[in-house]
Design an enzyme around this catalytic site. Sequence first.
Site, PDB file in Angstrom:
ATOM      1  N   TYR A  53       0.850  -1.189   0.000  1.00  0.00           N
ATOM      2  CA  TYR A  53       0.000   0.000   0.000  1.00  0.00           C
ATOM      3  C   TYR A  53       0.885   1.237   0.000  1.00  0.00           C
ATOM      4  O   TYR A  53       1.209   1.831   1.029  1.00  0.00           O
ATOM      5  CB  TYR A  53      -0.941  -0.009   1.208  1.00  0.00           C
ATOM      6  CG  TYR A  53      -1.966  -1.124   1.174  1.00  0.00           C
ATOM      7  CD1 TYR A  53      -2.177  -1.878   0.030  1.00  0.00           C
ATOM      8  CD2 TYR A  53      -2.730  -1.429   2.301  1.00  0.00           C
ATOM      9  CE1 TYR A  53      -3.111  -2.899   0.000  1.00  0.00           C
ATOM     10  CE2 TYR A  53      -3.667  -2.447   2.280  1.00  0.00           C
ATOM     11  CZ  TYR A  53      -3.850  -3.179   1.129  1.00  0.00           C
ATOM     12  OH  TYR A  53      -4.777  -4.198   1.104  1.00  0.00           O
ATOM     13  N   HIS A 127      -0.747 -12.299   0.793  1.00  0.00           N
ATOM     14  CA  HIS A 127      -1.611 -11.328   0.117  1.00  0.00           C
ATOM     15  C   HIS A 127      -2.394 -11.900  -1.069  1.00  0.00           C
ATOM     16  O   HIS A 127      -3.586 -11.665  -1.204  1.00  0.00           O
ATOM     17  CB  HIS A 127      -0.775 -10.136  -0.345  1.00  0.00           C
ATOM     18  CG  HIS A 127      -1.554  -8.875  -0.510  1.00  0.00           C
ATOM     19  ND1 HIS A 127      -1.000  -7.623  -0.360  1.00  0.00           N
ATOM     20  CD2 HIS A 127      -2.848  -8.646  -0.812  1.00  0.00           C
ATOM     21  CE1 HIS A 127      -1.908  -6.701  -0.564  1.00  0.00           C
ATOM     22  NE2 HIS A 127      -3.044  -7.295  -0.848  1.00  0.00           N
ATOM     23  N   SER A 207     -12.771  -4.059   0.434  1.00  0.00           N
ATOM     24  CA  SER A 207     -13.657  -3.249  -0.418  1.00  0.00           C
ATOM     25  C   SER A 207     -15.121  -3.581  -0.152  1.00  0.00           C
ATOM     26  O   SER A 207     -15.901  -3.814  -1.089  1.00  0.00           O
ATOM     27  CB  SER A 207     -13.335  -3.453  -1.906  1.00  0.00           C
ATOM     28  OG  SER A 207     -12.096  -2.856  -2.236  1.00  0.00           O
ATOM     29  N   PRO A 208     -15.543  -3.607   1.121  1.00  0.00           N
ATOM     30  CA  PRO A 208     -16.929  -3.990   1.427  1.00  0.00           C
ATOM     31  C   PRO A 208     -17.967  -3.004   0.892  1.00  0.00           C
ATOM     32  O   PRO A 208     -19.133  -3.367   0.728  1.00  0.00           O
ATOM     33  CB  PRO A 208     -16.950  -4.029   2.957  1.00  0.00           C
ATOM     34  CG  PRO A 208     -15.878  -3.078   3.374  1.00  0.00           C
ATOM     35  CD  PRO A 208     -14.804  -3.250   2.339  1.00  0.00           C
ATOM     36  N   LEU A 209     -17.541  -1.779   0.593  1.00  0.00           N
ATOM     37  CA  LEU A 209     -18.468  -0.785   0.064  1.00  0.00           C
ATOM     38  C   LEU A 209     -18.331  -0.619  -1.447  1.00  0.00           C
ATOM     39  O   LEU A 209     -18.919   0.274  -2.033  1.00  0.00           O
ATOM     40  CB  LEU A 209     -18.246   0.564   0.759  1.00  0.00           C
ATOM     41  CG  LEU A 209     -18.395   0.532   2.283  1.00  0.00           C
ATOM     42  CD1 LEU A 209     -18.075   1.894   2.878  1.00  0.00           C
ATOM     43  CD2 LEU A 209     -19.796   0.087   2.694  1.00  0.00           C
ATOM     44  N   GLY A 210     -17.541  -1.510  -2.067  1.00  0.00           N
ATOM     45  CA  GLY A 210     -17.417  -1.487  -3.512  1.00  0.00           C
ATOM     46  C   GLY A 210     -16.129  -0.891  -4.035  1.00  0.00           C
ATOM     47  O   GLY A 210     -15.931  -0.806  -5.244  1.00  0.00           O
ATOM     48  N   GLY A 211     -15.246  -0.459  -3.145  1.00  0.00           N
ATOM     49  CA  GLY A 211     -13.972   0.099  -3.579  1.00  0.00           C
ATOM     50  C   GLY A 211     -13.931   1.610  -3.456  1.00  0.00           C
ATOM     51  O   GLY A 211     -14.959   2.274  -3.318  1.00  0.00           O
TER      52      GLY A 211
END
Length: 285
Positions: A53, A127, A207-211
């Site tokens: 990251y 990863h 990305s639980p909200l879509g990214g």
Amino acid sequence: MHTRRIGDVEVSAIGLGAMPMSIEGRPDEARSLATIHAALDAGVTLIDTADAYHRDAHEVGHNETLIAKALASHDRGKDVLVATKGGHLRPGDGSWTLDGSPRYLKEACEASLRRLGVEAIGLYQFHRPDPRVPYAESVGAIRDLLDEGKIRMAGISNADPDRIREANDILGGRLVSVQNQFSPAFRSSEPELRLCDELGIAFLPWSPLGGISRAGELGSSYAPFAQVAKAHGVSPQRVCLAWMLAKSPVVVPIPGSSRPETILDSLAATELALTAEEIAELDAV
């Protein structure tokens, strides 16, 4: 703050995904530190990161270094489980590459230890599978790190059910987490979630909200989430996370954030109780 478990460690039911604070489009350091501190103030005890990251080639581990700085400057920093990962690389041109070789993974872990400033990493995760390296060899390196005390818990990311079972066998039943993509727009990890529920392994949706680029579109793209949100007077994003939490007690979402207000809205999902009818409606989207 409601809590869940990763291995034998109790963590906040929702963690902070720190990736947006280090890649392209990242904020300045002051806002990132404010975001992490706001999360800690609200009771977050899980932060997700990775050595990959970062934005530029010369700054590998930027996110880990940022987190170490934030934790060292907060009185609750020592209470946080930092989950980092190795095996993905970013050359600095925006692309992603892979290196799942045991040699690289062990070197990457040592570098992460230095950046985080700890004697042992709380949770270290492979990863992403490298097609050039047998999966057993990559996970075997994680097992070695666990046996050597370099890491306290071991996990994997981007794994299918067969690899989850294989990794757990290689680790001698010590696999504590699986981190896979999962959101209203990406539900192909349902089998992995069910297997983790069966085995008692934490499932960490990334990305639980879509990214990063699509989190704000959740309400417009998936009408039922917007409708349930309107009925409760909350954001569609909060509804999405509450829906995930309701799926299984092993689910620990790690929504990415780079603003204090967004992580605080996400954390409020732990207080949102959805009805069985609402959950069924969202499941059907």
